[in-house]
Design an enzyme around this catalytic site. Structure first.
Site, PDB file in Angstrom:
ATOM      1  N   ARG A  33       8.333  12.924   9.493  1.00  0.00           N
ATOM      2  CA  ARG A  33       7.763  11.558   9.570  1.00  0.00           C
ATOM      3  C   ARG A  33       7.837  11.035  11.004  1.00  0.00           C
ATOM      4  O   ARG A  33       6.911  10.375  11.479  1.00  0.00           O
ATOM      5  CB  ARG A  33       8.472  10.638   8.579  1.00  0.00           C
ATOM      6  N   GLU A 177      15.977  11.378 -11.064  1.00  0.00           N
ATOM      7  CA  GLU A 177      14.608  11.264 -10.520  1.00  0.00           C
ATOM      8  C   GLU A 177      13.747  12.498 -10.837  1.00  0.00           C
ATOM      9  O   GLU A 177      13.740  13.475 -10.088  1.00  0.00           O
ATOM     10  CB  GLU A 177      14.657  11.066  -8.993  1.00  0.00           C
ATOM     11  N   LYS A 219      14.634   7.114 -12.225  1.00  0.00           N
ATOM     12  CA  LYS A 219      13.716   6.873 -11.100  1.00  0.00           C
ATOM     13  C   LYS A 219      12.463   7.720 -11.310  1.00  0.00           C
ATOM     14  O   LYS A 219      12.390   8.873 -10.877  1.00  0.00           O
ATOM     15  CB  LYS A 219      14.418   7.231  -9.786  1.00  0.00           C
ATOM     16  N   SER A 261       7.824   5.559  -4.827  1.00  0.00           N
ATOM     17  CA  SER A 261       6.451   5.177  -4.468  1.00  0.00           C
ATOM     18  C   SER A 261       5.546   6.401  -4.385  1.00  0.00           C
ATOM     19  O   SER A 261       4.335   6.290  -4.598  1.00  0.00           O
ATOM     20  CB  SER A 261       6.415   4.355  -3.183  1.00  0.00           C
ATOM     21  N   GLY A 263       3.990   8.231  -2.247  1.00  0.00           N
ATOM     22  CA  GLY A 263       2.832   8.422  -1.379  1.00  0.00           C
ATOM     23  C   GLY A 263       1.804   7.304  -1.533  1.00  0.00           C
ATOM     24  O   GLY A 263       0.776   7.296  -0.857  1.00  0.00           O
TER      25      GLY A 263
HETATM   26  P1  13P Z   1       9.043   7.551  -1.905  1.00  0.00           P
HETATM   27  O1  13P Z   1       9.146   6.124  -2.340  1.00  0.00           O
HETATM   28  O2  13P Z   1       8.582   7.707  -0.491  1.00  0.00           O
HETATM   29  O3  13P Z   1       8.282   8.395  -2.881  1.00  0.00           O
HETATM   30  O4  13P Z   1      10.501   8.144  -1.901  1.00  0.00           O
HETATM   31  C1  13P Z   1      11.339   7.879  -2.964  1.00  0.00           C
HETATM   32  C2  13P Z   1      12.412   8.881  -2.992  1.00  0.00           C
HETATM   33  O5  13P Z   1      13.554   8.545  -2.937  1.00  0.00           O
HETATM   34  C3  13P Z   1      12.064  10.302  -3.108  1.00  0.00           C
HETATM   35  O6  13P Z   1      13.184  11.023  -3.517  1.00  0.00           O
END
Ligand code: 13P
Length: 362
Positions: A33, A177, A219, A261, A263
């Site tokens: 990034r 997640e 998540k 989020s 992307g």
């Molecule tokens: P993003 O919100 O950029 O998708 O990242 C969340 C995250 O913690 C990925 O593991």
């Protein structure tokens, strides 16, 4: 640490109408990034970036917990003050990414398994000593021709559940997640179907590993068309598909749901979370919030560009995005916040100060 304390940490993470800030990019991801904006890919630059984030004035109004990376939890600012101390001082709970990233899964071309269970019990002990109260583990699933496979879903669900059980044993709240990736040209219905399969398997595995649902946070991805889909969906459609999928597959006992989020731009992610609250708040059994990384950090990182002179402007942008996500969680977000107020912290404060400071579900 008792089960009651575990549950109270989980509740605190989704309380006050706030959400989580993911700032736990691994070094390779963070460097990637940085490279896009010409920022040096060094430990010092990563430290300066994380320092900028946590020193953003007023961040604690919107953020309940911050997820850190192994390098970051050990770092201090230039004056030697540990980041964890600064974060805690702002009323934000420190968390830690404990998975060791995704690797190719043997026998399943194109799919990934998340590693990091070996030695996790001991690593958690060290992280707890450093101040971490919750942890994160991310599994990824691609949508493609006959993908994801059953084998990949089950292997990742099992790893997520084993991780969650080990965290809870240590008194650490697991953020579970399972991310169905946005890459691809699939439509919303395909995302719905895959997300349903994944969540169903994950909660089956969590049950089998005796994970306390009240002491964990999910998540998930939103249910949304792929990035290359010919037709994108309206915010109301994303909200409806997402809430339907979650209500069908996530037990009401789960302490909270905090979206990644994935992307989406900050604006879109906020609009989608907002639509869920505007149209579906009466049927939500769990607090529903955000755990964004890119949707909060990205504009600020671009403005900063690694330059000390840009720190203040970058912090204003970060504050703005965190405030918009917070507003979305109350169902109070509007695109007006993006246009007329975007670069003026005083005006933003006026708006955010008028929002309710607690959420009905917390
Ligand atoms: P993003 O919100 O950029 O998708 O990242 C969340 C995250 O913690 C990925 O593991």
């Amino acid at each position: 640490m008792t089960q009651a304390e575990l549950i109270s940490t989980a509740m605190a993470l989704v309380a006050g109408g706030k959400g989580l800030l993911a700032m736990d990019e691994s070094n390779p991801t963070c460097n990637k990034r940085f490279a896009k904006f010409g920022i040096p890919q060094t430990e010092v630059a990563r430290r300066d970036w994380r320092d900028l984030i946590i020193m953003t004035p007023g961040l604690g109004k919107f953020i309940s917990g911050a997820i850190l990376y192994d390098e970051t939890i050990r770092q201090t600012n230039k004056d030697g003050i540990p980041f964890v101390k600064t974060i805690t001082g702002k009323g934000i709970i420190p968390g830690i990414k404990v998975d060791r990233g995704v690797k190719a899964i043997a026998g399943f071309p194109g799919e990934k398994i998340t590693e990091g269970l070996d030695g996790l019990r001991n690593r958690l002990k060290e992280y707890i000593q450093m101040g971490a109260r919750f942890a994160k583990w991310r599994a990824v699933f691609v949508i493609g021709n006959n993908l994801p496979s059953r084998g990949c879903i089950e292997a990742n669900a099992h790893a997520l559940a084993r991780y969650a059980a080990i965290c809870q044993e240590a008194g650490v709240v697991p953020i579970v997640e399972p991310e169905v990736l946005m890459e691809g040209s699939h439509d919303l219905q395909q995302c719905f179907g895959v997300t349903r399969e994944v969540l169903h398997s994950v909660f089956d595995a969590l049950y089998r590993q005796r994970v306390v649902l009240e002491g964990m946070i999910l998540k998930p991805n939103m249910v949304i068309p792929g990035l290359d889909a010919p037709f994108q969906a309206a915010a109301d459609e994303v909200a409806e598909g997402t809430i339907k999928c979650l209500r069908q597959n996530v037990p009401a006992a789960v302490a909270g749901i905090a979206f990644l989020s994935g992307g989406q731009s900050g604006e879109l992610a906020a609009a989608h979370l907002n639509a869920m609250h505007v149209s579906h708040s009466s049927v939500l059994p769990w607090p529903l919030t955000f755990s964004f990384a890119r949707a909060i950090q990205q504009p600020a990182m671009e403005i900063w560009g690694g330059m000390e002179n840009n720190i203040d402007a970058a912090q204003q942008a970060l504050y703005h995005r965190a405030g918009c996500a917070y507003s979305a969680r109350q169902g109070e977000y509007s695109t007006k916040m993006e246009t007329t107020m975007s670069k003026n912290r005083m005006s933003l404060n006026d708006i955010f100060d008028q929002l309710p400071q607690t959420h009905s579900q917390t």
